[in-house]
Each structure stands twice: as structure tokens, then as C-alpha cells.
Write an enzyme that holds these catalytic residues in place. Structure first.
Site, mmCIF file in Angstrom:
data_model
loop_
_atom_site.group_PDB
_atom_site.id
_atom_site.type_symbol
_atom_site.label_atom_id
_atom_site.label_comp_id
_atom_site.label_asym_id
_atom_site.label_seq_id
_atom_site.Cartn_x
_atom_site.Cartn_y
_atom_site.Cartn_z
ATOM 1 N N LEU A 13 30.190 -14.551 10.752
ATOM 2 C CA LEU A 13 30.597 -14.731 9.349
ATOM 3 C C LEU A 13 32.112 -14.594 9.202
ATOM 4 O O LEU A 13 32.778 -15.427 8.573
ATOM 5 C CB LEU A 13 29.889 -13.700 8.465
ATOM 6 N N CYS A 128 36.695 -3.462 5.401
ATOM 7 C CA CYS A 128 36.768 -4.263 4.172
ATOM 8 C C CYS A 128 36.839 -3.378 2.923
ATOM 9 O O CYS A 128 37.671 -3.597 2.039
ATOM 10 C CB CYS A 128 35.584 -5.209 4.075
ATOM 11 N N HIS A 241 32.371 -6.838 -2.313
ATOM 12 C CA HIS A 241 32.191 -5.379 -2.434
ATOM 13 C C HIS A 241 32.792 -4.906 -3.760
ATOM 14 O O HIS A 241 33.873 -5.368 -4.161
ATOM 15 C CB HIS A 241 32.906 -4.659 -1.295
HETATM 16 C C1 2RA Z 1 30.004 -3.191 5.849
HETATM 17 N N1 2RA Z 1 32.352 -2.525 5.800
HETATM 18 O O1 2RA Z 1 30.164 -3.630 4.703
HETATM 19 C C2 2RA Z 1 31.193 -2.693 6.663
HETATM 20 C C3 2RA Z 1 31.490 -3.602 7.814
HETATM 21 N N2 2RA Z 1 31.829 -4.915 7.418
HETATM 22 O O2 2RA Z 1 28.904 -3.146 6.414
#
Ligand code: 2RA
Length: 339
Positions: A13, A128, A241
């Protein structure tokens, strides 16, 4: 005139996002080397209007490259990133492997780009959920100081990888009865659910994701004593997120002061008019490269305390775009030399 660029993990990804971002930002790629583990070698990827066969990621395949973007597992980075760096490549690694190594800069260009000056061909791109947090905290730290930060994250399943996206889709389509049989990504259904569990559990009842937020934030902001604590939660969202952040400043400030600082900050977009239904959401920010901030308000119970709501695309600014921005910053500073 351009650079020889390897993308390790090109079929994943994040690796595929790196290719998209390199194209979109017209990074000067003279030669592309899409690479992956033996399991994925032989597949193809698209770049620059051409179909490229993915090679196996080996030391030999990395010989002679100028930039090597590592977007694979930590084990692959551990084995090959130092080899590529010693061979002269500038390695930008998105894995957790080297982030806390004192010799390795951990960089978000608009937050601590100055740290690139000390790189020795190996640069770590942060987690992230950390990247979007520090982009929003930096302007507040600079103007008002920071005493304490409390973060609750709401993390998309794409952060876990392609299989997690499939698991969510299957469960949404068929109800949680559609939960895949056989090896499952999550310990419980993720559809119509939330899991207070990102990555493995470690010391003191915190997950590795929560420790990453704490440790990486302190390193990037150069605030080793900053009181940071986190709860990382997985939610049934594909991409993007979100984070609810409570913070205390050192100096007196108002919500308008924070809003002004955020509006002036690089890489930040303030979307904050709840009365008009204006606040950032994952669906709105997916595919974009900025960090979106809204729901600014003060905490009437605690002096100098405020709430923020922070949303960003975890595959782009949270990984691929941040890595390419690191390379762009190095090119702008004149290294490495073009061919
Ligand atoms: C997650 N930050 O969101 C971690 C790894 N990408 O699972």
C-alpha cells in the site's frame, strides 16, 4: 538529469503510494527500480506511463541507486537499508527499525527539516500517527511552549495493510459473520467495532503504537521531557487517521491564538466551523497531503489547556508523501548529485 530511485516494497500500500507521489510531484527519476521480497517479485507496477516489472530486493539490486525508499517490513529494512546506505544510496525508511537510533534523523520536513543536515545516508520517516500529530503541535510549541499532550487516535485499517482492508470489506459486506476464516488480521471483528489495540502490547500495558507516539514525538520536537501519553484505537475506516488531542501550553494563549498559529503553519489546513458542520474527517482528507485540524476549543477546567481534532491520510502524509518530501528537501540542499 535525474536520480536512480529504488522503491523497496513497491507492491505494498505505501510503496504504491510512493510511486504515485513521485509521479504527482514530478520528482526527477531518471531510473526506477521497483523492488519487493521474493514473494512479490515478478509482479508489475505502473510508473510514468510505463509498466515495470518488480525485481527482488537484494543488495545487488540496490547497488548504484541515489535514493532508496524503504516501504516494506522492518525485517527488510534491518537487512538491506544499512547495506544500501553504505553503498552510497540515501535511504529513507518508513519502518520502525531505526527511528529511535540516535545516529538516525527522524524527520518531518516542515517540523524538523534541520535534522537532515546530520544524516549519514540513513533517514527514518516517523510513524503515520506521529507525523500528523507533530505537524499540528509544532506551531503551538514554537509560539506558546508545551507542557503536556494527551492523544487518543482513531486509526484506519489501511495502517495495518492490504489484508486488513480486505477483512473490513468482507465483514461490512457480509456482516461480522463474514469474518474471514483462517488467519485474521485483527483479534475481533473490526466492522461495526473499535479495537483499543494497534500493533502489539508492550511495557506497562501500552501498545507499541502508543509508545511510538510518545517516543517519536519527543525526538522530533526535541522535547525529551515532554509529558506525552496516548491511546491508539483501530476503527472501521479505510484511509485516514484521526486524533483527539488535549494539550497544555506553557504560556497563556487563547483559542484564536492557536488557530492563528495553525493557519500560518506549513502543511496545516484548519477546518473549524462546527456550527456549519465544518470539521475534518477521514473521507474528506483521503488522497490529500496536508494535516487537517478542527474542533479547536479550550478546556474550561484547566488553565492553558486546549483540544484539537487532527486528521490526515495515513498512506500519504503519514508515509509516502513525507518520505518524498524528505528526498525533495535533500535535492533542494544539493545532495545527492544528479547524474
Ligand atoms: C498503523 N501506524 O496504523 C501503524 C502502522 N502503519 O497500524
Amino acid at each position: 538529469m535525474g536520480f536512480r530511485v529504488a522503491v523497496v516494497g513497491a507492491t505494498g500500500l505505501v510503496g504504491q503510494q510512493v510511486l504515485r507521489v513521485l509521479e504527482e510531484r514530478r520528482f526527477p527519476v531518471e531510473e526506477l527500480r521497483p523492488l519487493a521480497t521474493s514473494r512479490s517479485a515478478g509482479r508489475t507496477v505502473e510508473f510514468g506511463g510505463t509498466t515495470w516489472e518488480v525485481g527482488e530486493a537484494t543488495a545487488g539490486a540496490l547497488a548504484g541507486v541515489d535514493f532508496a525508499f524503504f516501504a516494506a517490513s522492518g525485517d527488510v529494512s534491518k537487512e538491506l537499508a544499512p547495506v544500501a546506505a553504505r553503498a552510497g544510496a540515501v535511504v529513507i525508511d518508513k519502518s520502525n527499525t531505526f527511528r529511535m537510533d540516535p545516529e538516525v534523523p527522524l524527520v518531518v520536513p516542515e517540523v524538523n527539516g534541520h535534522a537532515l543536515a546530520r544524516h549519514r545516508n540513513l533517514i527514518a520517516s516517523p510513524n503515520c500517527s506521529t507525523i500528523q500529530l507533530v505537524v499540528a503541535l509544532k506551531p503551538i510549541l514554537d509560539r506558546f511552549g508545551l507542557e503536556q499532550v494527551v492523544v487518543s487516535t482513531y486509526q484506519a485499517v489501511s495502517g495495518t495493510g492490504a489484508a486488513a482492508l480486505d477483512e473490513l470489506e468482507a465483514e461490512v459486506r457480509a456482516g461480522v459473520e463474514g469474518r474471514v476464516h483462517g488467519p485474521q488480521v485483527y483479534p475481533q471483528p473490526i466492522a461495526f467495532n473499535v479495537l483499543p489495540h494497534c500493533d502489539r502490547f508492550e511495557a506497562e500495558g501500552y501498545t507499541l503504537e502508543e509508545w511510538k507516539l510518545v517516543r517519536e514525538t519527543r525526538k522530533i520536537l526535541e522535547q525529551p521531557g515532554l509529558a506525552v501519553t496516548a491511546t491508539a484505537v483501530r476503527v472501521p475506516v479505510r484511509v485516514g487517521h484521526s486524533e483527539a488531542v488535549w494539550l497544555r501550553t506553557r504560556e497563556e494563549a487563547t483559542v484564536d491564538d492557536l488557530r492563528s498559529a495553525l493557519q500560518a503553519a506549513p502543511g496545516v489546513v484548519v477546518v473549524d466551523d462546527p456550527g456549519a458542520g465544518a470539521y475534518p474527517t477521514p473521507l474528506q482528507v483521503a488522497g490529500r497531503d496536508e494535516v487537517y485540524v478542527g474542533r479547536l476549543r479550550h478546556d474550561p477546567a484547566v488553565p492553558r489547556a486546549f483540544w484539537l481534532w487532527i486528521v490526515a491520510d495515513n498512506l500519504r502524509k503519514g508515509a509516502a508523501t513525507n518520505a518524498v518530501q524528505i528526498a525533495e528537501a535533500l535535492v533542494a540542499a544539493g545532495a545527492p548529485s544528479r547524474h
